[in-house]
Design a protein around this motif. Structure first.
Motif, PDB file in Angstrom:
ATOM      1  N   ARG A  98       0.828  -1.212   0.000  1.00  0.00           N
ATOM      2  CA  ARG A  98       0.000   0.000   0.000  1.00  0.00           C
ATOM      3  C   ARG A  98       0.859   1.257   0.000  1.00  0.00           C
ATOM      4  NH1 ARG A  98      -4.231  -0.196   4.729  1.00  0.00           N
ATOM      5  NH2 ARG A  98      -4.935   1.711   3.672  1.00  0.00           N
ATOM      6  N   PHE A  99       1.900   1.268   0.819  1.00  0.00           N
ATOM      7  CA  PHE A  99       2.757   2.451   0.877  1.00  0.00           C
ATOM      8  C   PHE A  99       3.586   2.619  -0.400  1.00  0.00           C
ATOM      9  CE2 PHE A  99       2.517   2.246   5.694  1.00  0.00           C
ATOM     10  CZ  PHE A  99       1.759   3.405   5.785  1.00  0.00           C
ATOM     11  N   ILE A 100       4.080   1.529  -0.960  1.00  0.00           N
ATOM     12  CA  ILE A 100       4.850   1.610  -2.206  1.00  0.00           C
ATOM     13  C   ILE A 100       3.985   2.176  -3.325  1.00  0.00           C
ATOM     14  CG2 ILE A 100       5.867   0.220  -4.051  1.00  0.00           C
ATOM     15  CD1 ILE A 100       7.793   0.573  -1.842  1.00  0.00           C
ATOM     16  N   THR A 101       2.775   1.648  -3.457  1.00  0.00           N
ATOM     17  CA  THR A 101       1.868   2.115  -4.510  1.00  0.00           C
ATOM     18  C   THR A 101       1.502   3.580  -4.318  1.00  0.00           C
ATOM     19  OG1 THR A 101       0.923  -0.109  -4.682  1.00  0.00           O
ATOM     20  CG2 THR A 101      -0.330   1.691  -5.662  1.00  0.00           C
ATOM     21  N   ALA A 102       1.178   3.952  -3.084  1.00  0.00           N
ATOM     22  CA  ALA A 102       0.797   5.333  -2.802  1.00  0.00           C
ATOM     23  C   ALA A 102       1.957   6.290  -3.050  1.00  0.00           C
ATOM     24  CB  ALA A 102       0.312   5.452  -1.360  1.00  0.00           C
ATOM     25  N   ALA A 103       3.168   5.890  -2.667  1.00  0.00           N
ATOM     26  CA  ALA A 103       4.336   6.744  -2.872  1.00  0.00           C
ATOM     27  C   ALA A 103       4.606   6.952  -4.367  1.00  0.00           C
ATOM     28  CB  ALA A 103       5.564   6.139  -2.195  1.00  0.00           C
ATOM     29  N   ASN A 124      -6.962   2.748  -2.266  1.00  0.00           N
ATOM     30  CA  ASN A 124      -7.640   3.346  -1.132  1.00  0.00           C
ATOM     31  C   ASN A 124      -6.686   4.214  -0.311  1.00  0.00           C
ATOM     32  OD1 ASN A 124      -8.906   3.545   1.625  1.00  0.00           O
ATOM     33  ND2 ASN A 124     -10.491   2.333   0.601  1.00  0.00           N
ATOM     34  N   THR A 125      -5.449   3.757  -0.175  1.00  0.00           N
ATOM     35  CA  THR A 125      -4.457   4.531   0.576  1.00  0.00           C
ATOM     36  C   THR A 125      -4.240   5.887  -0.069  1.00  0.00           C
ATOM     37  OG1 THR A 125      -3.323   2.471   1.155  1.00  0.00           O
ATOM     38  CG2 THR A 125      -2.112   4.521   1.500  1.00  0.00           C
TER      39      THR A 125
END
Length: 308
Positions: free
Chosen positions: A43-48, A228-229
């Motif tokens: 989630r964090f990798i995709t959002a970043a 979603n993130t």
């Protein structure tokens, strides 16, 4: 000229509530085969990546050299708080169903409301105090069947509740730190830095190869969690920038009601994967009290005369 800031802030806060309301349903499916650390890492990798490309396109990437020592400390605190919230929240879904987790996690906006008033000197009006009392009362009513079980057993359910409460506590740390950082950076810039730091923190614990064990349903749910993130927290950060934190907190308290609605709809469409919500009359009454409290916090000043 009409000030559209509060209106936009309210719309962004509602968007956050809708996306967060659907989130635990998707995560419940993904956590069947992927551990919480890895889900959160994805989630964090995709959002970043998504937010980084967007800010690069608009030439609004944050200037790291503008960060002083205190800002770095607050940024790391915010990152640890958000990473901890994500992992603890995901972990609690192993033991609890989505509506129960969402009800418990609503401790977070209530604590953020009170903490923001104390730290950022955002005055709490009489209507907000009444709203907070209504919110807490509503949560207790909503949770009535589970309270007895919580205090009379030491099962996986108790562990799940403990994880969810911990997730709420560390989320408040993130919310307060993020609010402080808005003095130097835009909400999007803050989130980008936090996403990158969170991804780095979780990399040693992540097992990306677990994605190969997912079927199409679980993979789709993971993808939704990642999107979603980006959308949910992006809307939340912008709402915090345009509206008082106390009012944003009140609106996103509607999140468990969206979860109940989405669970009911999903149980009709995919009964083999999603169980229906089972509430007694007190639970439904509690849900209505929660909504009333949120509305009172957000717009109660229009109806309740404030003391001078």
């Amino acid at each position: 000229m009409i000030n559209r800031g509060p209106m936009i802030g309210f719309f962004l806060a509602i968007t956050t509530a809708v996306f967060w309301g659907a989130l635990p349903i998707a995560m419940k499916q993904a956590v069947e085969v992927m551990d919480p650390f890895t889900i959160v890492w994805y989630r964090f990798i995709t959002a970043a990546l998504g937010l980084g490309l967007f800010l690069a396109w608009r030439k609004q990437l944050p200037t790291i050299s503008n960060l002083g020592r205190m800002s770095w400390v607050v940024l790391v605190i915010a990152s640890v708080g958000l990473a901890g919230n994500f992992v603890l929240y995901n972990s609690s879904l192993k033991y609890l169903n989505p509506p129960v987790v969402q009800v418990i996690i609503q401790l977070a906006p209530v604590m953020l409301l009170v903490s923001s008033a104390w730290i950022f000197k955002e005055k709490l009006g009489r209507h907000q105090i009444i709203g907070v009392i209504a919110l807490i009362s509503g949560l207790i009513l909503f949770f009535n069947e589970r309270l007895i079980e919580l205090f009379t057993s030491f099962s996986g359910y108790t562990l799940g509740v403990s994880l969810a409460v911990a997730a709420a506590l560390v989320w408040v740390v993130y919310g307060l730190a993020q609010k402080w950082l808005l003095r130097q950076f835009s909400s999007a810039q803050i989130l980008l830095m936090i996403y990158i730091i969170c991804a780095v923190i979780l990399t040693p614990m992540a097992q990306p190869q677990q994605i190969l064990t997912m079927d199409n349903r679980q993979l789709g749910m993971l993808l939704f969690c990642c999107v979603n993130t980006l959308v949910g927290y992006g809307a939340f950060a912008e709402a915090m920038a345009r509206w008082q934190a106390s009012q944003v907190s009140a609106v996103i308290t509607l999140t468990p009601l969206f979860t109940i609605l989405f669970v009911d709809l999903a149980s009709l469409a995919w009964p083999q994967y999603v169980a229906t919500v089972s509430l007694n009359i007190w639970g439904y009454l509690g849900a209505m009290v929660v909504v009333s409290g949120a509305v009172c916090c957000a717009i109660g000043h229009k109806f309740i005369r404030q003391s001078k």
